[in-house]
Design an enzyme around this catalytic site. Structure first.
Site, short mmCIF file in Angstrom:
data_model
loop_
_atom_site.label_atom_id
_atom_site.label_comp_id
_atom_site.label_asym_id
_atom_site.label_seq_id
_atom_site.Cartn_x
_atom_site.Cartn_y
_atom_site.Cartn_z
CG HIS A 170 6.35 -4.69 1.32
ND1 HIS A 170 5.10 -5.26 1.36
CD2 HIS A 170 6.80 -4.84 0.04
CE1 HIS A 170 4.80 -5.76 0.18
NE2 HIS A 170 5.82 -5.52 -0.64
NE ARG A 171 5.55 1.14 8.76
CZ ARG A 171 5.23 2.44 8.74
NH1 ARG A 171 4.36 2.91 7.89
NH2 ARG A 171 5.81 3.27 9.59
CG LEU A 172 10.94 -2.83 3.14
CD1 LEU A 172 11.28 -3.89 2.10
CD2 LEU A 172 11.56 -3.17 4.50
#
Length: 192
Positions: A170-172
């Site tokens: 999740h692009r974390l």
């Protein structure tokens, strides 16, 4: 996890050597010229350790000219198979003649001859001109060792900052930044 950026680099680089299909030692080198215009290109890492990251090239090339006037450079490793990258910022310096000679002697003969034949980064009228120069070098060094050209050698990037970027769901993403201080390295995290 280690608090030593060079030990962490060693771990990630070893994993990249296993997972990357081509040139896990490929890194983008970013420079700027005397007018502040940026340029980047791929070079190959040929040595590394606490004293820095080493690559070799023609010292009359565009990148060499850039580094002569602006010694602050950046390196970037991107290992797509691992979904990782390492950014390195630092200053450039010359590798020793002994290091340059040792690496040059380890190269294939054709690569050695090519270092003599190429006026790297300069305009070339046609491929035949380069091939003719290569043939001249074959004749010049026939039956003997190929000495390192005086205009060819190594550079060492002494890092002031090393960032390790790891892809997360999740692009974390995870970003660890090591910054050189007078007493060693400070470590911190960056927002993704």
């Amino acid at each position: 996890m280690t608090d030593d950026p060079f030990a962490l680099f060693d771990v990630w680089f070893a994993e990249a050597k296993v997972s990357e299909p081509n040139d896990p030692n490929a890194m983008a080198l970013a420079t700027v010229d005397a007018h502040g215009r940026p340029s980047s290109r791929m070079v190959l890492l040929k040595g590394h350790g606490p004293d820095g990251f080493v690559f070799y090239t023609n010292r009359e090339s565009r990148k060499a000219g850039d580094m002569a006037v602006a010694p602050d450079v950046a390196l970037l490793f991107h290992w797509k198979s691992l979904r990782r990258q390492i950014r390195i910022e630092g200053t450039i310096g010359l590798a020793t003649d002994a290091e340059s000679d040792a690496y040059f002697s380890s190269r294939s003969r054709d690569s050695q001859l090519g270092a003599w034949a190429s006026d790297q980064s300069r305009p070339l009228a046609d491929r035949e001109t380069f091939e003719a120069r290569f043939a001249e070098m074959e004749a010049r060094f026939a039956g003997g060792d190929v000495a390192r050209p005086p205009h060819w050698g190594g550079y060492r990037v002494t890092p002031s900052a090393i960032e390790f970027w790891q892809d997360r769901a999740h692009r974390l993403h995870e970003r660890r930044l090591f910054t050189r201080t007078a007493s060693g390295w400070d470590e911190g995290l960056l927002y993704p």
